[in-house]
Scaffold this motif. Structure first.
Motif, short mmCIF file in Angstrom:
data_model
loop_
_atom_site.label_atom_id
_atom_site.label_comp_id
_atom_site.label_asym_id
_atom_site.label_seq_id
_atom_site.Cartn_x
_atom_site.Cartn_y
_atom_site.Cartn_z
N SER A 352 0.82 -1.22 0.00
CA SER A 352 0.00 0.00 0.00
C SER A 352 0.85 1.26 0.00
O SER A 352 0.54 2.24 -0.69
CB SER A 352 -0.95 -0.01 1.19
OG SER A 352 -0.27 0.07 2.42
N ALA A 356 0.90 3.90 -3.17
CA ALA A 356 0.51 5.29 -2.86
C ALA A 356 1.63 6.26 -3.21
O ALA A 356 1.38 7.35 -3.73
CB ALA A 356 0.14 5.40 -1.39
N THR A 534 -4.89 6.97 -3.29
CA THR A 534 -5.22 5.55 -3.18
C THR A 534 -6.70 5.33 -3.44
O THR A 534 -7.10 4.36 -4.10
CB THR A 534 -4.84 5.04 -1.77
OG1 THR A 534 -3.44 5.21 -1.57
CG2 THR A 534 -5.18 3.57 -1.61
N LYS A 555 -7.21 -3.32 -5.85
CA LYS A 555 -7.12 -1.89 -5.56
C LYS A 555 -8.05 -1.51 -4.40
O LYS A 555 -7.71 -0.68 -3.56
CB LYS A 555 -7.45 -1.08 -6.81
CG LYS A 555 -6.35 -1.05 -7.85
CD LYS A 555 -5.14 -0.31 -7.32
CE LYS A 555 -4.01 -0.23 -8.30
NZ LYS A 555 -2.80 0.39 -7.74
N ALA A 559 -6.76 -0.03 -0.85
CA ALA A 559 -7.29 1.23 -0.32
C ALA A 559 -7.86 1.03 1.09
O ALA A 559 -7.62 1.84 1.99
CB ALA A 559 -8.37 1.79 -1.25
#
Length: 592
Positions: A352, A356, A534, A555, A559
Motif C-alpha cells: 500500500s 501510494a 489511493t 485496488k 485502499a
C-alpha cells in the motif's frame, strides 16, 4: 535473488488514470503520447531494465568503483555496456527538445521509465538522473551558444552531467561556497574543491559536463553572490585534433553505506591553470539556475524511493510465498509464511505504501507538464504550477521516508536471512538510506513545504488541494468505495490538514514553532494526499473493469488497508504538531 520485473500495468494505470496524464496530454497537445504509445514504451523499458540493467545490481554492490592513479574511475563489470546500450537505444532523450535530438515526449512519461532504471539498479540510475537535471538547467538557463555546444550530446546520453554544490565547509547552507571563477575572455577559470559529487568521474560516457557553483571576483556575500558554470571534462580541440582534458579531476572516492557502484567524488578544479568554465544564466544568479536542476532532482529522488520500495517488495513477496515455516491459523502442517497474519500485515504495508508513493510521485510530475503546456489557459497553468510546487517536497520527503519503512520490512519478512548479505535484500535497505539526505534533507523539504509552499501564498495551494480531496470524498465514487467508518476517517484526516495549516499560518512569526512542526506537517499532508490518491486509484480501477476483475478488487483491498492501517497515523502527526516546540527545545543543549 529475485529478478526485477517492472509492474508495467500498475505503472501505466497509475500514470493514465490516477495522476491525470490522459487529461494533461489532451490539454497540452501531446498527440504522440497515446495510450498505445505509453504502453509500448513501458513494455520495452521493462525488458531493458530487467535484462540489461538489473543483472548489474548485485555485482555493482559487491565490487564498487575504483579510482586509478590516472584519475579515471572504473565502473563494475557490465555498467559501461549497459550505459552504452541505454544511450544508443535513445532512452536518454525521451522528454527533451527535438531541436537538440530529443523525442519531445512529456516529462511525466519519462518518470515510470526512470522508475524502472532505479528499481533495476539505483546506483547505475543515478548517472542518467543527474544528466537529466543538468539538461533541464542548461535548457532553461543556458545561452544559445552553450545550448548548441552541449545539449545534443547530453540529450543523446553520450555525454553525462553532474551537479557540483557542496564543499567541505558548505553543505545544505550554500552561502559559504569558496570556489572561485575568474573571467578569461569568453570563458572563466574555475578553482576550488567540491565534495559528494555523484558520478563526478566515470568511464561510461565520452564526456562529463559539470555544473559548478562558484563566486566571481567582488561578488556579493552569501547566496546572492553565487554563479553557475558549465565545466566539461574535455574541451573541444581544433578541427582534426583530439579533445583536450580540462583542469578538473576526481581526487578521491567516498566509501559509503550504500549505492556502492555510484562514484561519489571529491572533485578538484584548477589545480594548475584553472578549469575552463562557461557561465550559465546571469552572474550571481547561480542558485536560481541550479534550482531548475534541484527541483527536477527532488522529484526524481522521490521516485527513487518508489523504485527501491518496489524492488524490496518484490523480493519479499517472492520469499514469503516460498518460505515454509510454522502452521498458519486454520491450517494443518507447515505453511508458506505469507499465510501468517503478521507477515501479511507487513506485506500489505509494503504494497500500500509503495503504490501510494507511486501515485504521489507521478501526480507531481504530471502537474509539472501541465504547468508548462503551451495551449493551457493561464489560470489553469498557474494552478498546476502551485500544485507542482506544493507536491515537490511531499514527493521527495514522503516517498523517501516510506522507502526506509518498506526496505526495513522487506528484511523483516526474510527473518534472519534478511540480515545476511547473500540474499540481497539488505542492499535495498542500505541503498535507500541516502534518499532522505541528498538533494536537500527531508528536514529542508519540510521547511520548504511550510515556508515557500504554504506561508508564502497564505495556504492557497494547500486549500486548493484540500478542495479537490473534499470533492472526491463527497462523490458517489467515494461512497461506493468507502464504508461509513472509512469515509469519516478520511474526512477527519482532511480536517486535520486544515487545522494544521491554520496553526502554521497563525503562528508564522514564531520561528521555533515552524521549525519544530515542519516534519510532522509534511508527513501529515503527504499521508492524507496519498490516501486520496489511493482512493482515486480504487475508483479508476472499478471503472476500468466494472468492479468485476481481480485488479479492481486488489485496488479496493489496498485502499481499505491504507485507510485502516496507514491513515490513522495522521492523528499522531497532528498531536505532535499541536504540541509545538516546548518539549523539543526545552532541554539545554549542554545536557545532550
Amino acid at each position: 535473488m529475485t529478478e526485477y520485473r517492472a509492474p508495467t500495468r500498475e505503472m501505466a494505470f497509475t500514470l493514465q488514470h490516477v495522476a491525470g496524464f490522459a487529461e494533461m496530454v489532451k490539454a497540452c497537445g501531446y498527440e504522440d503520447a497515446s495510450e498505445d504509445v505509453v504502453s509500448a514504451i513501458l513494455e520495452e523499458a521493462a525488458k531493458f531494465a530487467g535484462s540489461v540493467i538489473a543483472p548489474t545490481n548485485a555485482i555493482g554492490d559487491r565490487t564498487g568503483v575504483r579510482l586509478g592513479q590516472d584519475g579515471v574511475v572504473t565502473t563494475p563489470d557490465g555498467f559501461r555496456d549497459a550505459y552504452q546500450q541505454y544511450a544508443d537505444s535513445g532512452w536518454a532523450s525521451l522528454q527533451f527538445d527535438p531541436e537538440f535530438g530529443g523525442q519531445g515526449l512529456p516529462f511525466s512519461l519519462a518518470i515510470p521509465v526512470q522508475e524502472m532504471w532505479h528499481a533495476a539498479n539505483m546506483a547505475w540510475g543515478l548517472c542518467p538522473l543527474l544528466s537529466q537535471g543538468a539538461v533541464e538547467a542548461l535548457s532553461e538557463n543556458g545561452s544559445d551558444t552553450l545550448k548548441q555546444s552541449l545539449l545534443a550530446n547530453m540529450i543523446s546520453g553520450h555525454w553525462t552531467g553532474t551537479m557540483n554544490l557542496t564543499e567541505p565547509q558548505s553543505g545544505s547552507d550554500l552561502s559559504g561556497i569558496r570556489t572561485q571563477a575568474v573571467p578569461d575572455g569568453d570563458a572563466y577559470r574555475i578553482k576550488g574543491q567540491k565534495i559528494f559529487i555523484t558520478w563526478g568521474e566515470h568511464d561510461m560516457a565520452e564526456n562529463i559536463v559539470h555544473l559548478v557553483l562558484a563566486r566571481l571576483p567582488n561578488a556579493p556575500q552569501g547566496v546572492k553572490g553565487i554563479s553557475l558554470f558549465a565545466v566539461p571534462k574535455y574541451l573541444s580541440g581544433k578541427p582534426g585534433e583530439d579533445p583536450v582534458r580540462n583542469d578538473c579531476r576526481a581526487v578521491s572516492l567516498e566509501h559509503k553505506l550504500g549505492i556502492h557502484a555510484s562514484p561519489t567524488c571529491v572533485m578538484s578544479y584548477g589545480d594548475n591553470d584553472g578549469a575552463i568554465g562557461y557561465l550559465v544564466g546571469e552572474e550571481n544568479q547561480g542558485l536560481a539556475c541550479m534550482f531548475t536542476m534541484m527541483n527536477n532532482a527532488r522529484l526524481t529522488v522521490g521516485l527513487q524511493g518508489v523504485s527501491i520500495s518496489e524492488r524490496a517488495y518484490q523480493q519479499a513477496r517472492d520469499y514469503v510465498s516460498e518460505r515454509v515455516q510454522g502452521t498458519a491459523p486454520g491450517e494443518q502442517g507447515l505453511s508458506p509464511i505469507i499465510r501468517h497474519p503478521d507477515v501479511r500485515r507487513m506485506m500489505m504495508t509494503m504494497k500500500s505504501l509503495t503504490e501510494a508513493a507511486r501515485a504521489l510521485a507521478y501526480t507531481g510530475c504530471v502537474a509539472v507538464d501541465f504547468a508548462k503546456g503551451n495551449d493551457v489557459p493561464d489560470e489553469v497553468k498557474a494552478r498546476q504550477q502551485r500544485r507542482a510546487d506544493l507536491l515537490t517536497p511531499m514527493v521527495k520527503g514522503w516517498c523517501t521516508e516510506i522507502a526506509q519503512e518498506v526496505t526495513s520490512l522487506a528484511i523483516q519478512c526474510h527473518g534472519g536471512m534478511g540480515f545476511i548479505e547473500e540474499t540481497g535484500v539488505a542492499q535495498h535497505y542500505r541503498d535507500a538510506r541516502i534518499l532522505p539526505i541528498y538533494e536537500g534533507t527531508n528536514g529542508i523539504q519540510a521547511l520548504d513545504l511550510i515556508g515557500r509552499k504554504t506561508l508564502r501564498d497564505q495556504g492557497k495551494a494547500m486549500a486548493e488541494l484540500l478542495d479537490d480531496m473534499r470533492t472526491w470524498s463527497s462523490s458517489d465514487s467515494a461512497s461506493n468505495l468507502l464504508t461509513q467508518e472509512r469515509q469519516a476517517r478520511f474526512d477527519q484526516a482532511i480536517a486535520f490538514v486544515e487545522e494544521a495549516t491554520r496553526l502554521v499560518l497563525e503562528r508564522r512569526d514564531e520561528p521555533l514553532f515552524a521549525g519544530t512542526v515542519a516534519f510532522n506537517y509534511l508527513m501529515l499532508c503527504s499521508t492524507v494526499t496519498a490516501a486520496w490518491l489511493t482512493l482515486k486509484s480504487a475508483g479508476a480501477a472499478r471503472e476500468q473493469d466494472a468492479g468485476e476483475g481481480a485488479f479492481s478488487a486488489g485496488k479496493q483491498i489496498t485502499a481499505n488497508f491504507f485507510f485502516d492501517h496507514i491513515l490513522p497515523r495522521c492523528s499522531g502527526y497532528l498531536a505532535a504538531l499541536r504540541a509545538g516546540e516546548e518539549s523539543v527545545m526545552a532541554l539545554p543543549e549542554t545536557d545532550f
